[in-house]
Write a protein that holds these residues in place. Structure first.
Motif, PDB file in Angstrom:
ATOM      1  N   PHE A 155       0.843  -0.897  -0.243  1.00 34.74           N
ATOM      2  CA  PHE A 155      -0.027   0.030  -0.085  1.00 34.74           C
ATOM      3  C   PHE A 155       1.124   0.891   0.163  1.00 34.74           C
ATOM      4  O   PHE A 155       2.056   1.162   0.655  1.00 34.74           O
ATOM      5  N   LEU A 203      -4.001   2.553  10.513  1.00 29.22           N
ATOM      6  CA  LEU A 203      -4.679   2.265   9.534  1.00 29.22           C
ATOM      7  C   LEU A 203      -3.721   1.029   8.772  1.00 29.22           C
ATOM      8  O   LEU A 203      -4.358   0.547   8.311  1.00 29.22           O
ATOM      9  N   LEU A 207      -5.606  -2.897   7.494  1.00 28.22           N
ATOM     10  CA  LEU A 207      -5.393  -3.113   6.179  1.00 28.22           C
ATOM     11  C   LEU A 207      -4.078  -4.458   6.120  1.00 28.22           C
ATOM     12  O   LEU A 207      -4.626  -5.156   5.597  1.00 28.22           O
ATOM     13  N   LYS A 266      -9.049   7.202   5.220  1.00 29.29           N
ATOM     14  CA  LYS A 266      -9.472   5.531   4.908  1.00 29.29           C
ATOM     15  C   LYS A 266      -8.576   5.191   3.788  1.00 29.29           C
ATOM     16  O   LYS A 266      -7.365   5.546   2.621  1.00 29.29           O
ATOM     17  N   PRO A 267      -9.083   3.756   3.759  1.00 27.40           N
ATOM     18  CA  PRO A 267      -7.796   2.844   2.422  1.00 27.40           C
ATOM     19  C   PRO A 267      -7.778   3.270   1.067  1.00 27.40           C
ATOM     20  O   PRO A 267      -7.687   2.755   0.550  1.00 27.40           O
TER      21      PRO A 267
END
Length: 457
Positions: A155, A203, A207, A266-267
Motif C-alpha cells: 500500500f 491504518l 489493512l 481512508k483505505p
C-alpha cells in the motif's frame, strides 16, 4: 550563423527534431540562390520564387503523407528518429521503451503530457541496461536503517504532512516549576506529532494485519527520528522530503490520492504497487516503485558507464519521445530516407514551367537545395553522393511510390515498404522556417540599404 542557430534551437523546442536539416537546407538555399544573384538576379525576386516553391512543396507534403498511428507505425517512426542519434543496437532497444512509455501515459481525448514520463539516470553498467519502469524511480531512500529494503504487494500512502517537531513561527515559550511539569509540557508538544504517526500505524494494522503485505509512506515534508523509529518498529517504509513532481507522479502511477491531513484517513486514499525496493549505488540511494496496476506515469531508467554516454542517451530518448508524440498528434507520417526531398525536387522541376518570369529561377534554386538531404545521407553512408542521387531520381515513380536511399547498399529503395517514416509536423515546420529565414537573409542587404538611405535623409 546566428539565424541558423536560432532556427535550429526553435525547431528542437517545437517539434523535437529537424535541427540538422534546418541548418543544412537554409545554408543550401542561400548557396543555390547566390548562383543566380551573382548573375544579376535580384534577391527579392529569388525570395518570391522561394515562396512559390514552398507553397508547392507543402502541397506535395500533404499528397505523400500517409495516415498511420498503430503501435507498429509508432515503432517505425521512433526507430527512424533514434537511429540518427545513437548506434543501431541502442536505438532498437530505446525504440520499444519510448513507444511503450508514451502509450502508457496516453489518455483518450486529452493532450499528451510528456512530463509524465520521468527520465532518471544511473552511472551504472552499460547503455544496453536502460529500461522502462512501469512505475516510479526516486533518487532517495528510507531514512532509517531498520526499515525494510524490499516489500511486495504494498500500500502506498502519499502525503504532505509534517511528521516532525516544529518550532512555532512566533516567539513563544513555556514555564514550569518542576521537572514533572516540564516532562508533561514536552510530552504534550510531542503528542501532536505522535498522534499523526499513530494514525498511520492504525491504518497499517487495519489493512495489513499479520499478512506479508507492505506499507510505504512517501511524505513531501519531514519525518523526525522519533517518528521514523515508531514507523520502523511497525515495518513501515517511510521516505521524507520527496520532490513535488514525484508526489504528483506517484498518484498517477499507483492510484489513490495525496493527502494533506490524517484526520479522515481512508483505505481508498492509498495507492498500490506490486513491488517496492531500495537500490544503493555508492553513496546514492534509489527507491523503485514497480508492478503498478494501470500506471499513468512511467519512468525511463537510463544507465551508462560515464556521463557522456548518459547525456547522449538522454538526448536521444527525449527526441524519440517527441517523435512518437508528434506521430500520435499528426495521425500521419511521411516516407523518410530522403524520399520527401526527392519528391519535392521532381515536383518543382515540373512546376517551374508553370511559373512566369524570373521567379522560376528561385523555384529552381529551391528544388536544387532540397537535394542536400539525400546527398548528406549518401556521404554519411560512405557512398558517392552524385551516383546515389542519380539512382534515386531514375527510380522515382511519383508521390505514391516514393524513393529513398538504402544507406547499407547505396541503392534506391522504397522507404514505405522498409518502415522508414518521418514526422509530418517536422517536415512542415522545416519547409516554413527554412524558407522564411533564407528569404530574410537574402533581402537583408536591401533592408540595410533602405535604412542607411533614410538615415542620410
Amino acid at each position: 550563423q546566428w539565424y541558423q542557430r536560432r532556427v535550429a534551437i526553435t525547431a528542437g523546442d517545437i517539434t523535437g527534431d529537424g535541427t540538422t536539416s534546418n541548418v543544412l537546407i537554409i545554408g543550401e538555399l542561400l548557396k543555390q540562390a547566390n548562383v543566380y544573384i551573382s548573375d544579376g538576379l535580384h534577391p527579392r525576386v529569388a525570395a518570391e520564387g522561394f515562396d512559390l516553391a514552398k507553397k508547392k512543396a507543402l502541397k506535395v507534403l500533404d499528397a505523400m503523407s500517409v495516415k498511420k498511428c498503430e503501435r507498429d507505425d509508432l515503432i517505425n517512426v521512433a526507430r527512424t528518429s533514434l537511429r540518427t542519434k545513437v548506434k543501431n543496437t541502442v536505438a532498437d532497444l530505446l525504440t520499444e521503451i519510448v513507444v511503450d512509455a508514451v502509450l502508457a501515459i496516453k489518455k483518450e481525448g486529452e493532450p499528451l503530457d510528456l512530463h509524465m514520463v520521468e527520465i532518471m539516470s544511473m552511472e551504472h553498467k552499460t547503455e544496453m541496461d536502460t529500461k522502462l519502469i512501469k512505475g516510479l524511480v526516486m533518487d532517495h531512500g528510507a531514512r532509517h536503517p531498520d526499515m525494510p529494503k524490499k516489500v511486495t504487494d504494498a500500500f502506498i500512502l502519499t502525503c504532505n504532512v509534517s511528521l516532525e517537531y516544529e518550532k512555532s513561527e512566533v516567539n513563544s515559550g513555556f514555564f514550569y516549576k518542576s521537572a514533572d511539569e516540564r516532562e508533561k509540557l514536552v510530552k504534550a508538544e510531542r503528542a501532536f506529532c505522535d498522534d499523526k504517526v499513530q494514525q498511520i500505524i492504525d491504518l497499517k494494522r487495519e489493512l495489513v494485519g499479520d499478512s506479508d503485505k507492505g506499507f510505504v509512506v512517501v511524505n513531501q515534508k519531514g519525518v523526525d527520528p522519533n517518528s521514523l523509529d515508531a514507523l520502523a518498529r511497525e515495518g513501515i517504509v517511510a521516505l521524507r522530503r520527496a520532490k513535488r513532481r514525484n508526489m504528483e507522479r506517484i498518484v498517477l502511477a499507483c492510484g489513490g490520492t495525496a493527502v494533506n491531513c490524517f484526520d479522515e484517513l481512508k483505505p481508498e486514499q492509498l495507492g498500490h504497487a506490486g513491488l517496492f525496493y531500495e537500490h544503493v549505488l555508492g553513496d546514492d540511494k534509489y527507491s523503485f516503485i514497480e508492478e503498478c496496476d494501470n500506471p499513468q506515469s512511467v519512468t525511463i531508467l537510463i544507465k551508462g558507464p560515464n556521463k557522456h554516454t548518459i547525456t547522449q542517451i538522454k538526448d536521444a530518448v527525449r527526441d524519440g519521445l517527441r517523435a512518437v508524440k508528434n506521430a500520435i498528434e499528426d495521425q500521419m507520417v511521411v516516407p523518410g530516407a530522403g524520399a520527401f526531398e526527392i519528391a519535392i525536387y521532381q515536383a518543382l522541376q515540373e512546376y517551374k514551367n508553370e511559373v512566369r518570369g524570373k521567379q522560376r529561377l528561385g523555384v529552381q534554386a529551391y528544388a536544387d537545395a532540397m537535394l542536400i538531404i539525400p546527398k548528406c545521407l549518401a556521404q554519411n553512408g560512405g557512398h558517392d553522393a552524385q551516383e546515389c542521387l542519380v539512382k534515386m531520381l531514375q527510380e522515382y515513380k511519383g508521390v505514391d511510390k516514393c524513393v529513398g536511399l538504402d544507406l547499407e547498399t547505396g541503392e534506391a529503395m522504397y522507404p514505405a515498404e522498409a518502415g522508414i517514416w518521418d514526422n509530418y509536423c517536422v517536415k512542415k515546420q522545416l519547409l516554413n522556417s527554412a524558407t522564411v529565414i533564407s528569404s530574410n537573409l537574402l533581402i537583408v542587404d536591401e533592408v540595410m540599404r533602405a535604412g542607411m538611405s533614410s538615415l542620410k535623409g
